[in-house]
Structures are given as C-alpha cells and as structure tokens.
Design a protein around this motif. Structure first.
Motif, PDB file in Angstrom:
ATOM      1  N   LEU A 128     -83.852  12.736 -54.503  1.00 31.11           N
ATOM      2  CA  LEU A 128     -82.883  14.007 -54.668  1.00 31.11           C
ATOM      3  C   LEU A 128     -82.882  14.686 -53.336  1.00 31.11           C
ATOM      4  N   ASP A 129     -83.699  14.682 -52.495  1.00 33.43           N
ATOM      5  CA  ASP A 129     -83.668  15.277 -51.111  1.00 33.43           C
ATOM      6  C   ASP A 129     -82.748  14.612 -50.207  1.00 33.43           C
ATOM      7  N   ALA A 130     -82.897  13.235 -50.314  1.00 30.58           N
ATOM      8  CA  ALA A 130     -81.696  12.482 -49.595  1.00 30.58           C
ATOM      9  C   ALA A 130     -80.284  12.668 -49.955  1.00 30.58           C
ATOM     10  N   LYS A 131     -80.252  12.657 -51.257  1.00 30.11           N
ATOM     11  CA  LYS A 131     -78.775  13.121 -51.827  1.00 30.11           C
ATOM     12  C   LYS A 131     -78.267  14.604 -51.309  1.00 30.11           C
ATOM     13  N   ASP A 132     -79.230  15.682 -51.254  1.00 36.82           N
ATOM     14  CA  ASP A 132     -78.932  16.717 -50.990  1.00 36.82           C
ATOM     15  C   ASP A 132     -78.507  16.877 -49.404  1.00 36.82           C
ATOM     16  N   ALA A 133     -79.442  16.117 -48.559  1.00 39.70           N
ATOM     17  CA  ALA A 133     -78.894  15.944 -47.373  1.00 39.70           C
ATOM     18  C   ALA A 133     -77.624  15.315 -46.946  1.00 39.70           C
ATOM     19  N   GLU A 134     -77.081  14.305 -47.796  1.00 43.53           N
ATOM     20  CA  GLU A 134     -76.024  13.478 -47.623  1.00 43.53           C
ATOM     21  C   GLU A 134     -74.957  14.665 -48.036  1.00 43.53           C
ATOM     22  N   PHE A 135     -75.379  15.086 -49.115  1.00 40.99           N
ATOM     23  CA  PHE A 135     -73.898  16.231 -49.766  1.00 40.99           C
ATOM     24  C   PHE A 135     -73.803  17.355 -48.559  1.00 40.99           C
ATOM     25  N   ASP A 136     -74.711  17.693 -47.837  1.00 46.97           N
ATOM     26  CA  ASP A 136     -74.704  18.899 -46.869  1.00 46.97           C
ATOM     27  C   ASP A 136     -73.923  18.238 -45.740  1.00 46.97           C
ATOM     28  N   THR A 137     -74.312  17.061 -45.428  1.00 47.05           N
ATOM     29  CA  THR A 137     -73.527  16.242 -44.306  1.00 47.05           C
ATOM     30  C   THR A 137     -71.869  16.422 -44.577  1.00 47.05           C
ATOM     31  N   LEU A 138     -71.683  15.723 -45.778  1.00 44.22           N
ATOM     32  CA  LEU A 138     -70.294  15.584 -46.346  1.00 44.22           C
ATOM     33  C   LEU A 138     -69.367  16.877 -46.308  1.00 44.22           C
ATOM     34  N   ALA A 139     -70.208  17.938 -46.835  1.00 42.17           N
ATOM     35  CA  ALA A 139     -69.700  19.301 -47.018  1.00 42.17           C
ATOM     36  C   ALA A 139     -69.352  19.843 -45.423  1.00 42.17           C
ATOM     37  N   ALA A 140     -70.291  19.541 -44.526  1.00 46.49           N
ATOM     38  CA  ALA A 140     -70.030  20.009 -43.333  1.00 46.49           C
ATOM     39  C   ALA A 140     -68.900  19.370 -42.612  1.00 46.49           C
ATOM     40  N   LYS A 141     -68.732  18.277 -42.925  1.00 43.35           N
ATOM     41  CA  LYS A 141     -67.687  17.320 -42.343  1.00 43.35           C
ATOM     42  C   LYS A 141     -66.265  17.780 -42.942  1.00 43.35           C
ATOM     43  N   TYR A 142     -66.212  18.144 -44.087  1.00 37.87           N
ATOM     44  CA  TYR A 142     -64.835  18.233 -44.771  1.00 37.87           C
ATOM     45  C   TYR A 142     -64.559  19.768 -44.518  1.00 37.87           C
ATOM     46  N   ALA A 143     -65.638  20.893 -44.260  1.00 37.26           N
ATOM     47  CA  ALA A 143     -65.301  22.037 -44.241  1.00 37.26           C
ATOM     48  C   ALA A 143     -64.434  22.666 -43.249  1.00 37.26           C
ATOM     49  N   LYS A 144     -64.477  21.553 -41.986  1.00 35.48           N
ATOM     50  CA  LYS A 144     -63.810  21.868 -40.667  1.00 35.48           C
ATOM     51  C   LYS A 144     -62.345  21.831 -40.689  1.00 35.48           C
TER      52      LYS A 144
END
Length: 144
Positions: A128-144
């Motif tokens: 779950l922690d790995a999926k949270d981190a992956e989500f945060d990474t992808l969200a940051a990538k597409y937030a730009k």
C-alpha cells in the motif's frame, strides 16, 4: 499438483485437521465452486476449539469475502481479533473487508492505522505504501 496430493492424503488422514486445512486452502486457491467446499471445512474446524485460531478464522473470512458474504466475513474477523487483538493478518483482512463492504473511511483507517502500528513491514502495508508513493509521483508529474 496440490489437488492430487490432497486427494492422496484423504486416503490415510481424512479426519486430520492438517489434511483438512490443506484441502481447504487448496480449494480456496482453485476458487469457483470450490469456495463453498473450503467454507464448509473451515467452518467445521472453527467450531473445534482445539484448532480454532486467528489464522484459521482469517482463512474462513477470506473464503466468505470471495463468496460475497461480507457481513459474515466481518463477524469472523471480529472473532479472530478477540482471540488475538494485534494479529496483522486479521487487521489487513479487516481493511479489505471494510473496503469491499463500502464501510466509512474512518473504519478502514482505524484498522489500517492499527496494522501499521503493529506490523509496519507487513506485506499489505508495504504494498500500500508503494502504491501511495507511485500515485504521488504520477500525480506530481501530471499536475505540471
């Protein structure tokens, strides 16, 4: 292969709890119509106080979740929690069951928080922690 081994074992150890557990776990793995057979075996074993453990109750609850019997699964998990209040697998299964039953977020997070406190390296928490981190990474990538 496991099904063949379980079938052979039935010949000489049919009433042995270990053989019954092996058969039930094999049925759980096979799935489909074998879920009911697994459920019957786990329920029978859970009624015997000498082998009714949190692990066995977790197995029964997982079968019940697969069968869509979420209320019954939750009740079995509560029984498992009464036997062993900090069992990580019980807590992880309670999170899953609460999610499947669309329980309030507070209930899910209560079990998850308890699980993280008791077993921060439990595979469920790590995944779950790995999926949270992956989500945060992808969200940051597409937030730009």
């Amino acid at each position: 292969m496991a099904q063949k081994l379980v079938a052979r074992t039935r010949g000489w150890a049919e009433d042995s709890p270990i053989a019954q557990i092996a058969e039930a776990w094999t049925n759980l793995y096979v799935g489909g119509n074998k879920y009911m057979e697994a459920s019957y075996i786990f329920e029978e074993l859970a009624q015997a106080s000498s082998v009714s453990t949190a692990c066995l109750l977790n197995s029964l609850a997982v079968v019940k979740m697969h069968l869509g019997q979420l209320q019954e699964a939750e009740e079995v998990l509560e029984d498992a929690l009464a036997k062993e209040s900090n069992n990580p697998d019980t807590l992880a299964n309670l999170v899953v069951c609460a999610n499947l039953a669309a329980k309030p977020l507070e209930e899910k997070y209560r079990y998850l928080s308890q699980l993280k406190d008791v077993a921060p390296n439990h595979p469920f928490v790590v995944d779950l922690d790995a999926k949270d981190a992956e989500f945060d990474t992808l969200a940051a990538k597409y937030a730009k």
